[in-house]
Enzyme design. Sequence first.
Site, short mmCIF file in Angstrom:
data_model
loop_
_atom_site.label_atom_id
_atom_site.label_comp_id
_atom_site.label_asym_id
_atom_site.label_seq_id
_atom_site.Cartn_x
_atom_site.Cartn_y
_atom_site.Cartn_z
NE ARG A 303 -2.43 1.69 3.55
CZ ARG A 303 -2.86 2.83 4.07
NH1 ARG A 303 -3.78 3.54 3.44
NH2 ARG A 303 -2.39 3.27 5.22
CB SER A 318 -7.98 3.09 2.43
OG SER A 318 -9.02 2.51 1.70
CG ASP A 361 -20.39 5.38 10.35
OD1 ASP A 361 -21.58 5.33 10.67
OD2 ASP A 361 -19.53 6.05 10.95
CD GLN A 390 -14.35 6.36 1.78
OE1 GLN A 390 -13.44 6.16 1.00
NE2 GLN A 390 -14.16 6.51 3.06
CB SER A 411 -18.91 -4.81 7.03
OG SER A 411 -19.13 -3.92 8.08
CG ASN A 412 -12.45 -1.34 7.19
OD1 ASN A 412 -12.13 -1.86 8.26
ND2 ASN A 412 -11.67 -0.51 6.55
CB ILE A 438 -4.87 -2.91 10.85
CG1 ILE A 438 -5.75 -3.27 9.65
CG2 ILE A 438 -3.43 -3.38 10.64
CD1 ILE A 438 -5.46 -2.46 8.41
CG HIS A 464 -24.56 -23.80 7.12
ND1 HIS A 464 -24.19 -24.78 6.23
CD2 HIS A 464 -23.77 -23.97 8.22
CE1 HIS A 464 -23.24 -25.53 6.76
NE2 HIS A 464 -22.95 -25.05 7.97
CG ASP A 468 -19.70 -26.60 2.55
OD1 ASP A 468 -18.68 -25.89 2.44
OD2 ASP A 468 -19.94 -27.56 1.80
N1 CAO Z 1 -7.83 -0.84 10.87
C1 CAO Z 1 -7.01 0.19 11.05
N2 CAO Z 1 -7.01 1.28 10.26
C2 CAO Z 1 -7.88 1.30 9.24
C3 CAO Z 1 -8.77 0.26 9.02
C4 CAO Z 1 -8.71 -0.85 9.87
N3 CAO Z 1 -9.51 -1.91 9.70
N4 CAO Z 1 -9.51 0.55 7.95
C5 CAO Z 1 -9.12 1.75 7.53
N5 CAO Z 1 -8.14 2.18 8.30
C6 CAO Z 1 -7.43 3.43 8.14
C7 CAO Z 1 -7.24 3.74 6.67
O1 CAO Z 1 -6.12 3.06 6.18
C8 CAO Z 1 -7.09 5.21 6.68
O2 CAO Z 1 -5.80 5.58 7.10
P1 CAO Z 1 -4.79 6.34 6.12
O3 CAO Z 1 -5.32 7.72 6.00
O4 CAO Z 1 -3.49 6.20 6.77
O5 CAO Z 1 -4.87 5.64 4.81
C9 CAO Z 1 -8.04 5.64 7.76
O6 CAO Z 1 -8.26 4.49 8.58
C10 CAO Z 1 -9.37 6.11 7.22
O7 CAO Z 1 -9.84 5.17 6.28
P2 CAO Z 1 -11.28 5.35 5.65
O8 CAO Z 1 -12.32 4.88 6.59
O9 CAO Z 1 -11.45 6.73 5.16
O10 CAO Z 1 -11.23 4.46 4.34
P3 CAO Z 1 -11.39 2.92 4.13
O11 CAO Z 1 -11.30 2.76 2.68
O12 CAO Z 1 -10.45 2.13 4.93
O13 CAO Z 1 -12.89 2.57 4.61
C11 CAO Z 1 -15.24 2.73 4.68
C12 CAO Z 1 -13.96 3.13 3.95
C13 CAO Z 1 -16.38 3.38 3.95
C14 CAO Z 1 -15.39 1.25 4.64
C15 CAO Z 1 -15.19 3.18 6.14
O14 CAO Z 1 -14.93 4.56 6.19
C16 CAO Z 1 -16.44 2.93 6.90
O15 CAO Z 1 -17.45 3.61 6.80
N6 CAO Z 1 -16.41 1.90 7.78
C17 CAO Z 1 -17.52 1.59 8.66
C18 CAO Z 1 -18.30 0.40 8.16
C19 CAO Z 1 -19.41 0.04 9.12
O16 CAO Z 1 -20.03 0.88 9.72
N7 CAO Z 1 -19.65 -1.26 9.27
C20 CAO Z 1 -20.65 -1.77 10.15
C21 CAO Z 1 -21.71 -2.45 9.35
S1 CAO Z 1 -22.83 -3.35 10.34
O17 CAO Z 1 -23.56 -2.23 11.18
#
Ligand code: CAO
Length: 494
Positions: A303, A318, A361, A390, A411-412, A438, A464, A468
């Site tokens: 990255r 990201s 989010d 986004q 879902s991150n 991370i 399921h 599986d």
């Molecule tokens: N662990 C640690 N750091 C993380 C990370 C993780 N899992 N994911 C992202 N980061 C970091 C990114 O690398 C970025 O850092 P840099 O500026 O150094 O690159 C920073 O956090 C911000 O990232 P971001 O959120 O803007 O971008 P992304 O592409 O990683 O994620 C998105 C985009 C839309 C998935 C995220 O913003 C989001 O909304 N996540 C929430 C999802 C959610 O609510 N899930 C629940 C669903 S069930 O209710």
Amino acid sequence: MSLLRAALSRPRSSLSLLARRCSPLPASSLPSLQATPPNIDAFRPPHASYRSFHQSPRRLKTTPFLLADIGEGIAEVELLQWFVSTGDSVKQFDKICEVQSDKATVEITSRYDGTVASLNGEVGDMMIVGEPLLELEVEGGGGSIEVSSGTPEDAQLSVPPAAPAAPAAGTAPPSKALTTPAVRKLAKENGIDLSTVKGSGGKGRVLKEDILALLGRAPPPGGAAGAVTAGGYAAAAPAPAAPKPAAPKPPKFQPPALPVQGDRREPIRGYARLMVQSMNASLSIPHFGYNDEIRLNSLSELRKALKPAAEERGVRMSYMPLFIKAASVALRSYPVVNSSVSADEKEIIYHGSHNVGVAMDTAQGLVVPNIKNCQNLSVFEIAAELNRLQHDGATSGIKAEDLAGTTFTLSNIGAIGGTTMVPVIAAPQVAIGALGKIQTLPRFGPGGEVERAMIMDISWAGDHRVVDGATMARFSNLWKDMLENPATMIAGLR
Ligand code: CAO
């Protein structure tokens, strides 16, 4: 208005198009929900159809305009805005109001000329299907409004035929309480018979405060206690004063008297309402979970190396685009993870496109747009799409087309925090992965030495019925291998 006029001409599909174009909110927000055009028939008269409107002699009559059946099981719509006020004259095709169902936003226009006598709701009220939206003074009355047969393809607002002459004194049915649909609903939910409520509004109109007062949630507006009566809710006469018991000794420590907040009710609307529907649909899926941890040291280096090149292209890189691309490559080997179960549960539908949903989010709440055809996109192209989504999520809102057709979701949640999760599959998809935070943690290296490892947990949920545990584990292993050894992902790219 010209857009509206154009849309009012046949065929009917143009009405659907208009409704979609009028909609600032998506027709669905979660991946399982397809964009569904609103049923414009809803805004047609529910009774006899109309084609002509004759008058003789000129006479004004106040006529209620009803919100007719919308179909698709929708019983109410939210009133977003009025375009008219009491006293305004309206002409055919003038915009009356904008309402939103959980499918779309629709502008309602007048089919008749007249003067607005009263509005039956306030912005934010839920307007009930079959109830009057507003009262309009139109020319006619006394049987002089003639409604002939025929189906009005272009009717937007329903108006019932002229009311029959009033029954003779003594035979009149009990009059319907003057109030708004929202108040009517509140009363119904709480078992209050509106005909027994003395309204404190103009012309005896029953206000929300009157109902709340009956329920003991708020004082009646300016009314003395006991002034309002309703079936089963009549204020009791004050009981005779009981003899006061001896005052207890004050405790040594007295906690400060803090104000106690009452309960608050809020309608579930917009994305949140869609989440209710989508999550209810998820209940039909027999979920299983599968977890693992991934070492991202090498991916982190990759990255870092890609970031400047991405910036040159105006893209923010990201980890997500790499997770998504690796998932798409792994889906090629395990297509069942990118499938759906048919509604009759007799077929598996293997999707040709990898439309990867990304849980997002946003200020409006959780929304899951997808990046279409990831199997054909480079990592940079996926990053650009993610950036666009986004941006839309933070500004104008996600477009309906970006919400439709999701085949697999990531879902991150780790971007916010947490390590593991139990993700919920959005039907008709069969799998979802939740990425944890991370973290730098101690782990053993290949020679048994302790080293700093960048660890991320992955929590998969599978349907399921068709996926599986072994398949999910193999899919996850392949995905993990590509992230831990990114060279293998490059080898898998086409
Ligand atoms: N662990 C640690 N750091 C993380 C990370 C993780 N899992 N994911 C992202 N980061 C970091 C990114 O690398 C970025 O850092 P840099 O500026 O150094 O690159 C920073 O956090 C911000 O990232 P971001 O959120 O803007 O971008 P992304 O592409 O990683 O994620 C998105 C985009 C839309 C998935 C995220 O913003 C989001 O909304 N996540 C929430 C999802 C959610 O609510 N899930 C629940 C669903 S069930 O209710």
